[in-house]
Write an enzyme that holds these catalytic residues in place. Structure first.
Site, PDB file in Angstrom:
ATOM      1  N   VAL A   1      21.139  14.440  13.268  1.00 47.30           N
ATOM      2  CA  VAL A   1      21.741  15.757  13.643  1.00 47.30           C
ATOM      3  C   VAL A   1      20.540  16.520  12.570  1.00 47.30           C
ATOM      4  CG1 VAL A   1      23.506  17.137  13.733  1.00 47.30           C
ATOM      5  CG2 VAL A   1      23.958  14.545  14.223  1.00 47.30           C
ATOM      6  N   GLY A   2      20.694  16.498  11.224  1.00 51.10           N
ATOM      7  CA  GLY A   2      20.124  17.084  10.843  1.00 51.10           C
ATOM      8  C   GLY A   2      18.482  17.843  11.433  1.00 51.10           C
TER       9      GLY A   2
ATOM     10  N   SER B   1      33.672  16.519  14.647  1.00 52.86           N
ATOM     11  CA  SER B   1      34.033  14.979  15.026  1.00 52.86           C
ATOM     12  C   SER B   1      35.404  15.033  15.577  1.00 52.86           C
ATOM     13  CB  SER B   1      33.911  13.684  14.129  1.00 52.86           C
ATOM     14  OG  SER B   1      33.863  12.531  14.880  1.00 52.86           O
ATOM     15  N   SER B   2      34.922  14.114  17.528  1.00 58.32           N
ATOM     16  CA  SER B   2      36.042  14.234  18.499  1.00 58.32           C
ATOM     17  C   SER B   2      37.013  13.202  17.661  1.00 58.32           C
ATOM     18  CB  SER B   2      35.489  13.699  19.232  1.00 58.32           C
ATOM     19  OG  SER B   2      34.656  12.571  19.183  1.00 58.32           O
ATOM     20  N   CYS B   3      37.382  12.875  16.538  1.00 57.52           N
ATOM     21  CA  CYS B   3      38.100  11.739  16.034  1.00 57.52           C
ATOM     22  C   CYS B   3      38.982  12.415  15.619  1.00 57.52           C
ATOM     23  CB  CYS B   3      37.699  10.482  15.082  1.00 57.52           C
ATOM     24  SG  CYS B   3      36.936  11.070  13.212  1.00 57.52           S
TER      25      CYS B   3
ATOM     26  N   TYR C   1      38.330   9.516   7.655  1.00 59.27           N
ATOM     27  CA  TYR C   1      37.401   9.917   7.786  1.00 59.27           C
ATOM     28  C   TYR C   1      37.584  11.612   8.395  1.00 59.27           C
ATOM     29  CZ  TYR C   1      32.938  12.197  10.295  1.00 59.27           C
ATOM     30  OH  TYR C   1      31.731  12.246  10.742  1.00 59.27           O
TER      31      TYR C   1
ATOM     32  N   LYS D   1      37.353  15.993   8.289  1.00 55.55           N
ATOM     33  CA  LYS D   1      36.972  16.877   9.431  1.00 55.55           C
ATOM     34  C   LYS D   1      38.254  17.763   9.769  1.00 55.55           C
ATOM     35  CE  LYS D   1      32.572  15.072   9.920  1.00 55.55           C
ATOM     36  NZ  LYS D   1      31.704  16.648   9.769  1.00 55.55           N
TER      37      LYS D   1
ATOM     38  N   PRO E   1      31.699  17.537  18.353  1.00 59.10           N
ATOM     39  CA  PRO E   1      30.757  17.120  18.607  1.00 59.10           C
ATOM     40  C   PRO E   1      31.524  15.447  19.256  1.00 59.10           C
ATOM     41  CG  PRO E   1      29.750  17.003  16.872  1.00 59.10           C
ATOM     42  CD  PRO E   1      31.397  17.807  16.913  1.00 59.10           C
ATOM     43  N   THR E   2      31.013  15.387  20.652  1.00 60.73           N
ATOM     44  CA  THR E   2      31.457  13.853  20.671  1.00 60.73           C
ATOM     45  C   THR E   2      31.247  12.896  20.303  1.00 60.73           C
ATOM     46  OG1 THR E   2      31.854  12.495  22.706  1.00 60.73           O
ATOM     47  CG2 THR E   2      29.759  13.668  23.181  1.00 60.73           C
ATOM     48  N   ASN E   3      30.691  11.715  21.026  1.00 59.17           N
ATOM     49  CA  ASN E   3      29.851  10.422  20.120  1.00 59.17           C
ATOM     50  C   ASN E   3      28.453  10.659  20.285  1.00 59.17           C
ATOM     51  OD1 ASN E   3      31.582   8.487  19.525  1.00 59.17           O
ATOM     52  ND2 ASN E   3      32.461   8.432  21.703  1.00 59.17           N
ATOM     53  N   LEU E   4      27.160  10.539  19.472  1.00 59.83           N
ATOM     54  CA  LEU E   4      26.077  11.188  19.393  1.00 59.83           C
ATOM     55  C   LEU E   4      25.123   9.750  18.919  1.00 59.83           C
ATOM     56  CD1 LEU E   4      26.702  14.168  17.193  1.00 59.83           C
ATOM     57  CD2 LEU E   4      26.656  13.906  19.484  1.00 59.83           C
TER      58      LEU E   4
ATOM     59  N   HIS F   1      27.477   2.949  14.355  1.00 56.40           N
ATOM     60  CA  HIS F   1      28.138   3.604  15.478  1.00 56.40           C
ATOM     61  C   HIS F   1      28.150   2.375  16.433  1.00 56.40           C
ATOM     62  CE1 HIS F   1      28.772   7.328  13.579  1.00 56.40           C
ATOM     63  NE2 HIS F   1      30.512   7.116  13.683  1.00 56.40           N
TER      64      HIS F   1
ATOM     65  N   ASP G   1      39.306  -2.938  19.815  1.00 55.60           N
ATOM     66  CA  ASP G   1      39.092  -1.658  20.923  1.00 55.60           C
ATOM     67  C   ASP G   1      39.403  -0.257  20.148  1.00 55.60           C
ATOM     68  OD1 ASP G   1      38.539  -3.552  22.685  1.00 55.60           O
ATOM     69  OD2 ASP G   1      40.570  -2.416  23.301  1.00 55.60           O
TER      70      ASP G   1
END
Length: 296
Positions: A2-3, A94-96, A123, A127, A150-153, A166, A256
Site C-alpha cells: 500500500v505504501g 481494515s474491513s475486519c 488486529y 485498528k 479498505p476492503t481486501n487488497l 492473505h 472459512d
C-alpha cells in the site's frame, strides 16, 4: 504494497517532497524513534499505511504481536502527528473492524454493533483503536485526522509468504509453485464458499489521494469496489491466469473465516470516486509482478 502504491500515485501528480522510511530504518513501535522522526522531518500530510498484517494463520497464531505492534504503531504516529502540527492524517484501517455477522453489504454505521471474527480479533481491535484515536484527537485537539476502511487488497509488491500472506497472493504463490514442481493438485483452505471483495492496491492509492483532498469528516469511510467473489471462483480464476492444469482440493477441516465480507461503498461513490481495475486485470498485473520478483 500500500505504501509503495501511494508513493507511485503521488509522484505523477507532482508531489515530490515525499518522506518515508522502511521498517528496517524506523521501528514505528518505538515511541522515541517516531518522535525523533517527526521532529526532524515535520511532515504536513501523513498517510498511515504501516501495520503488521497477515492471513488467517498469522493472525490466529501471533495474536499478541498483532495487537501490540499495531497498537503501538498507530498510537505513536497519531500522537507525534498531533504534537508536530500535521495538517492532515489519513489512517488506513481494515474491513475486519466490522462484526463477523454484519449485514451485507457492510455500512460504516455497523462498526461496534456485534462480535468480531475471532481469528483476527486482535488486529481488528488495534485498528478500531486507531479509528478512535483519530476521532478523539479531532474532538479534543481539532486535529484533521480521518480514517478510511479498505476492503481486501492485492497488487504489486504484495506479501507472498507461504504462511503469513492473505488469500489472493497465497493462491498465486500456491498455483505457481504447483506449476513449477509439476504437482497434480492445489489444496485450498476451507469450503471455498466464503465471499470476499478484492481491490487493486493502485485503486486504493487513488482513493486515498482523493479522500485526502476531498474528505474532512470524523466518520469512517469505506473504500472498495462493491463486488465480491467466492474463494472457489477466485481459485478457478487464478488457476486460469497461472495456467495450472491440475485439480483443486478444498480442505474443509480448515476454517472459512467470515462467511461474507462486502463493503457498502455508497458514501465514497457519492463523493465522486469509483474503482477502475477489474479483478482479472489486476490479478494479471500482480502475477506478472510476482514472476519478476519471486522465484519459488
Amino acid at each position: 504494497m500500500v505504501g509503495s502504491a501511494i508513493v507511485n500515485a503521488l509522484e505523477p501528480r507532482g508531489f515530490t517532497n515525499l518522506v518515508y522510511r522502511s521498517s528496517k530504518d524506523l521501528d514505528l513501535r518505538n515511541q522515541t524513534a517516531v518522535e525523533a522522526f517527526f521532529n526532524e522531518e515535520k511532515p504536513m500530510f501523513v498517510f498511515l499505511a504501516a501495520a503488521k498484517v497477515g492471513g488467517i494463520v498469522a493472525n490466529n497464531t501471533c495474536r499478541a504481536e498483532f495487537l501490540y505492534d499495531n497498537l503501538m504503531i498507530v498510537s505513536n504516529i497519531v500522537h507525534a502527528a498531533y504534537k508536530n502540527g500535521v495538517s492532515k492524517l489519513l489512517f488506513l484501517g481494515s474491513s475486519c473492524i466490522y462484526p463477523k455477522m454484519a449485514p451485507q453489504p457492510i455500512k460504516e454505521a455497523y462498526l461496534l454493533t456485534g462480535p468480531l471474527e475471532m481469528t483476527n480479533e486482535p488486529y481488528a481491535i488495534a485498528k478500531i483503536a486507531g479509528i478512535k484515536l483519530c476521532e478523539t484527537y479531532r474532538e479534543q485537539y481539532g486535529a484533521n485526522f480521518i480514517s478510511v476502511m479498505p476492503t481486501n487488497l492485492y497488487g504489486k509488491n504484495d506479501n507472498y509468504h507461504p504462511e503469513n500472506s492473505h488469500v489472493l497472493p497465497a493462491l498465486i504463490r500456491r498455483f505457481h509453485e504447483a506449476n513449477t514442481k509439476g504437482l497434480p493438485e492445489v489444496v485450498i483452505w476451507g469450503t471455498g464458499a466464503p465471499l470476499r471483495e478484492f481491490l487493486f492496491a493502485d485503486d486504493l492509492a487513488d482513493a486515498c489521494l482523493f479522500l485526502m483532498e476531498n474528505y474532512n469528516e470524523k466518520e469512517i469511510i469505506n473504500i472498495g469496489c462493491g463486488e465480491d467473489i467466492s474463494i472457489r471462483d477466485l481459485a478457478v480464476l487464478i488457476k486460469e491466469i497461472t495456467g495450472f492444469s491440475g485439480n483443486l482440493i478444498f480442505d474443509t477441516s480448515k476454517p472459512d473465516g467470515t462467511p461474507r465480507k462486502l463493503l457498502d461503498v455508497t458514501k465514497i461513490n457519492d463523493l465522486g470516486w469509483h474503482y477502475k481495475t477489474k479483478l482479472k486485470d489486476g490479478i494479471l498485473i500482480a502475477y506478472e509482478d510476482f514472476l519478476k520478483k519471486h522465484s519459488v
